[in-house]
Design a protein around this motif. Structure first.
Motif, PDB file in Angstrom:
ATOM      1  N   ALA A  26       0.831  -1.204   0.000  1.00  0.00           N
ATOM      2  CA  ALA A  26       0.000   0.000   0.000  1.00  0.00           C
ATOM      3  C   ALA A  26       0.867   1.257   0.000  1.00  0.00           C
ATOM      4  O   ALA A  26       0.577   2.223  -0.711  1.00  0.00           O
ATOM      5  CB  ALA A  26      -0.942  -0.004   1.200  1.00  0.00           C
ATOM      6  N   GLU A  27       1.932   1.260   0.788  1.00  0.00           N
ATOM      7  CA  GLU A  27       2.831   2.416   0.830  1.00  0.00           C
ATOM      8  C   GLU A  27       3.523   2.620  -0.509  1.00  0.00           C
ATOM      9  O   GLU A  27       3.679   3.752  -0.967  1.00  0.00           O
ATOM     10  CB  GLU A  27       3.861   2.232   1.940  1.00  0.00           C
ATOM     11  N   GLU A  28       3.925   1.524  -1.156  1.00  0.00           N
ATOM     12  CA  GLU A  28       4.575   1.638  -2.468  1.00  0.00           C
ATOM     13  C   GLU A  28       3.605   2.189  -3.504  1.00  0.00           C
ATOM     14  O   GLU A  28       3.973   3.038  -4.320  1.00  0.00           O
ATOM     15  CB  GLU A  28       5.110   0.275  -2.898  1.00  0.00           C
ATOM     16  N   LEU A  29       2.354   1.714  -3.475  1.00  0.00           N
ATOM     17  CA  LEU A  29       1.347   2.221  -4.409  1.00  0.00           C
ATOM     18  C   LEU A  29       1.079   3.698  -4.175  1.00  0.00           C
ATOM     19  O   LEU A  29       0.983   4.483  -5.121  1.00  0.00           O
ATOM     20  CB  LEU A  29       0.051   1.422  -4.280  1.00  0.00           C
ATOM     21  N   PHE A  30       0.961   4.085  -2.914  1.00  0.00           N
ATOM     22  CA  PHE A  30       0.743   5.489  -2.581  1.00  0.00           C
ATOM     23  C   PHE A  30       1.910   6.338  -3.066  1.00  0.00           C
ATOM     24  O   PHE A  30       1.710   7.399  -3.671  1.00  0.00           O
ATOM     25  CB  PHE A  30       0.550   5.657  -1.067  1.00  0.00           C
ATOM     26  N   SER A  31       3.110   5.861  -2.837  1.00  0.00           N
ATOM     27  CA  SER A  31       4.308   6.590  -3.253  1.00  0.00           C
ATOM     28  C   SER A  31       4.337   6.743  -4.773  1.00  0.00           C
ATOM     29  O   SER A  31       4.647   7.819  -5.293  1.00  0.00           O
ATOM     30  CB  SER A  31       5.553   5.861  -2.756  1.00  0.00           C
ATOM     31  N   ARG A  32       4.011   5.675  -5.484  1.00  0.00           N
ATOM     32  CA  ARG A  32       3.978   5.737  -6.949  1.00  0.00           C
ATOM     33  C   ARG A  32       2.895   6.690  -7.434  1.00  0.00           C
ATOM     34  O   ARG A  32       3.106   7.460  -8.376  1.00  0.00           O
ATOM     35  CB  ARG A  32       3.748   4.350  -7.545  1.00  0.00           C
ATOM     36  N   ASP A  33       1.721   6.641  -6.791  1.00  0.00           N
ATOM     37  CA  ASP A  33       0.637   7.542  -7.165  1.00  0.00           C
ATOM     38  C   ASP A  33       1.030   8.999  -6.947  1.00  0.00           C
ATOM     39  O   ASP A  33       0.743   9.861  -7.772  1.00  0.00           O
ATOM     40  CB  ASP A  33      -0.638   7.234  -6.365  1.00  0.00           C
ATOM     41  N   GLN A  34       1.689   9.277  -5.823  1.00  0.00           N
ATOM     42  CA  GLN A  34       2.130  10.640  -5.529  1.00  0.00           C
ATOM     43  C   GLN A  34       3.161  11.104  -6.551  1.00  0.00           C
ATOM     44  O   GLN A  34       3.109  12.246  -7.005  1.00  0.00           O
ATOM     45  CB  GLN A  34       2.711  10.724  -4.114  1.00  0.00           C
ATOM     46  N   MET A  36       3.464  10.054  -9.636  1.00  0.00           N
ATOM     47  CA  MET A  36       2.775  10.261 -10.908  1.00  0.00           C
ATOM     48  C   MET A  36       1.990  11.567 -10.889  1.00  0.00           C
ATOM     49  O   MET A  36       1.982  12.311 -11.858  1.00  0.00           O
ATOM     50  CB  MET A  36       1.839   9.091 -11.204  1.00  0.00           C
ATOM     51  N   LEU A  37       1.354  11.865  -9.757  1.00  0.00           N
ATOM     52  CA  LEU A  37       0.607  13.117  -9.635  1.00  0.00           C
ATOM     53  C   LEU A  37       1.542  14.316  -9.783  1.00  0.00           C
ATOM     54  O   LEU A  37       1.227  15.275 -10.502  1.00  0.00           O
ATOM     55  CB  LEU A  37      -0.127  13.183  -8.299  1.00  0.00           C
ATOM     56  N   LEU A  38       2.691  14.280  -9.140  1.00  0.00           N
ATOM     57  CA  LEU A  38       3.638  15.390  -9.254  1.00  0.00           C
ATOM     58  C   LEU A  38       4.153  15.534 -10.679  1.00  0.00           C
ATOM     59  O   LEU A  38       4.300  16.651 -11.184  1.00  0.00           O
ATOM     60  CB  LEU A  38       4.792  15.218  -8.271  1.00  0.00           C
ATOM     61  N   ARG A  39       4.407  14.408 -11.352  1.00  0.00           N
ATOM     62  CA  ARG A  39       4.850  14.474 -12.756  1.00  0.00           C
ATOM     63  C   ARG A  39       3.748  15.077 -13.624  1.00  0.00           C
ATOM     64  O   ARG A  39       4.010  15.894 -14.506  1.00  0.00           O
ATOM     65  CB  ARG A  39       5.259  13.097 -13.259  1.00  0.00           C
ATOM     66  N   PHE A  75       5.044  25.047  -7.283  1.00  0.00           N
ATOM     67  CA  PHE A  75       3.947  25.176  -8.237  1.00  0.00           C
ATOM     68  C   PHE A  75       3.234  23.854  -8.468  1.00  0.00           C
ATOM     69  O   PHE A  75       2.050  23.841  -8.789  1.00  0.00           O
ATOM     70  CB  PHE A  75       4.409  25.780  -9.571  1.00  0.00           C
ATOM     71  N   GLU A  76       3.933  22.710  -8.306  1.00  0.00           N
ATOM     72  CA  GLU A  76       3.257  21.427  -8.446  1.00  0.00           C
ATOM     73  C   GLU A  76       2.182  21.283  -7.383  1.00  0.00           C
ATOM     74  O   GLU A  76       1.188  20.611  -7.571  1.00  0.00           O
ATOM     75  CB  GLU A  76       4.231  20.246  -8.320  1.00  0.00           C
ATOM     76  N   GLU A 113      -3.852  17.020 -22.239  1.00  0.00           N
ATOM     77  CA  GLU A 113      -2.611  16.831 -23.005  1.00  0.00           C
ATOM     78  C   GLU A 113      -1.519  16.227 -22.126  1.00  0.00           C
ATOM     79  O   GLU A 113      -0.804  15.315 -22.551  1.00  0.00           O
ATOM     80  CB  GLU A 113      -2.155  18.175 -23.576  1.00  0.00           C
ATOM     81  N   ALA A 114      -1.385  16.714 -20.906  1.00  0.00           N
ATOM     82  CA  ALA A 114      -0.364  16.181 -19.990  1.00  0.00           C
ATOM     83  C   ALA A 114      -0.628  14.712 -19.672  1.00  0.00           C
ATOM     84  O   ALA A 114       0.294  13.888 -19.656  1.00  0.00           O
ATOM     85  CB  ALA A 114      -0.323  17.009 -18.702  1.00  0.00           C
ATOM     86  N   LYS A 115      -1.884  14.362 -19.417  1.00  0.00           N
ATOM     87  CA  LYS A 115      -2.230  12.961 -19.137  1.00  0.00           C
ATOM     88  C   LYS A 115      -1.885  12.076 -20.323  1.00  0.00           C
ATOM     89  O   LYS A 115      -1.324  10.995 -20.164  1.00  0.00           O
ATOM     90  CB  LYS A 115      -3.716  12.830 -18.805  1.00  0.00           C
ATOM     91  N   ARG A 116      -2.244  12.539 -21.518  1.00  0.00           N
ATOM     92  CA  ARG A 116      -1.933  11.753 -22.717  1.00  0.00           C
ATOM     93  C   ARG A 116      -0.431  11.560 -22.892  1.00  0.00           C
ATOM     94  O   ARG A 116       0.016  10.470 -23.245  1.00  0.00           O
ATOM     95  CB  ARG A 116      -2.529  12.427 -23.948  1.00  0.00           C
ATOM     96  N   GLN A 117       0.335  12.600 -22.661  1.00  0.00           N
ATOM     97  CA  GLN A 117       1.785  12.484 -22.800  1.00  0.00           C
ATOM     98  C   GLN A 117       2.359  11.512 -21.787  1.00  0.00           C
ATOM     99  O   GLN A 117       3.208  10.693 -22.131  1.00  0.00           O
ATOM    100  CB  GLN A 117       2.442  13.853 -22.637  1.00  0.00           C
ATOM    101  N   LEU A 118       1.898  11.582 -20.549  1.00  0.00           N
ATOM    102  CA  LEU A 118       2.409  10.692 -19.515  1.00  0.00           C
ATOM    103  C   LEU A 118       2.013   9.237 -19.734  1.00  0.00           C
ATOM    104  O   LEU A 118       2.760   8.333 -19.389  1.00  0.00           O
ATOM    105  CB  LEU A 118       1.963  11.151 -18.121  1.00  0.00           C
ATOM    106  N   LEU A 119       0.842   9.024 -20.322  1.00  0.00           N
ATOM    107  CA  LEU A 119       0.380   7.665 -20.581  1.00  0.00           C
ATOM    108  C   LEU A 119       0.849   7.149 -21.929  1.00  0.00           C
ATOM    109  O   LEU A 119       0.599   6.002 -22.282  1.00  0.00           O
ATOM    110  CB  LEU A 119      -1.146   7.604 -20.493  1.00  0.00           C
ATOM    111  N   GLY A 120       1.505   8.014 -22.704  1.00  0.00           N
ATOM    112  CA  GLY A 120       2.026   7.602 -23.995  1.00  0.00           C
ATOM    113  C   GLY A 120       0.957   7.545 -25.078  1.00  0.00           C
ATOM    114  O   GLY A 120       1.145   6.928 -26.101  1.00  0.00           O
ATOM    115  N   VAL A 121      -0.178   8.201 -24.848  1.00  0.00           N
ATOM    116  CA  VAL A 121      -1.255   8.243 -25.822  1.00  0.00           C
ATOM    117  C   VAL A 121      -1.097   9.534 -26.608  1.00  0.00           C
ATOM    118  O   VAL A 121      -0.997  10.603 -26.057  1.00  0.00           O
ATOM    119  CB  VAL A 121      -2.637   8.231 -25.124  1.00  0.00           C
ATOM    120  N   VAL A 122      -1.087   9.401 -27.929  1.00  0.00           N
ATOM    121  CA  VAL A 122      -0.901  10.588 -28.753  1.00  0.00           C
ATOM    122  C   VAL A 122      -2.199  11.059 -29.328  1.00  0.00           C
ATOM    123  O   VAL A 122      -3.158  10.478 -29.496  1.00  0.00           O
ATOM    124  CB  VAL A 122       0.115  10.322 -29.884  1.00  0.00           C
TER     125      VAL A 122
END
Length: 122
Positions: A26-34, A36-39, A75-76, A113-122
């Motif tokens: 759970a901590e690893e998932l939370f850390s990864r989610d955080q 990804m949110l910052l990115r 700013f993030e 646009e940011a979500k698409r770029q991060l997910l690799g969807v063009v």
């Protein structure tokens, strides 16, 4: 002793180990989610600031630090209202005639646009 899904009784040590495993996961998932949110926020803010710099007709030398200022520390974590207020002030100071609704629409567009770029969807 606890009872596992298989119906077998396990030892307290086994239950403790399993609980520890689930907590760690759970901590690893939370850390990864955080992360990804910052990115996502950094990417969205960069895209938004790049758009604003173009609207203000900034030179590349002026636009680079302006854009970096929106991606930098702090700013993030700013809420959308603070970012909208900053953009509105900057654009009006540069004598760009713009409505708040236009900036909100651009925020939404750059979010997608940011979500698409991060997910690799063009």
């Amino acid at each position: 002793m606890g009872i596992h899904a298989s119906g077998h009784r396990g030892s307290a040590a086994s239950d403790s180990h399993e609980a520890s495993f689930h907590q760690k996961t759970a901590e690893e998932l939370f850390s990864r989610d955080q992360a990804m949110l910052l990115r996502f926020l950094a990417r969205r803010n960069r895209l938004l600031a790049t758009w604003a710099a173009e609207m203000m007709h900034l030179t590349p030398e002026e636009a680079d630090p302006y854009t970096k200022g929106f991606v930098g520390a702090g700013f993030e974590e700013m809420d959308e209202e603070s970012i909208l207020s900053r953009l509105m002030g900057d654009l009006l100071s540069a004598q760009v005639e713009i409505e708040e609704s236009q900036i909100r629409a651009m925020l939404d567009q750059k979010s997608v646009e940011a979500k698409r770029q991060l997910l690799g969807v063009v």
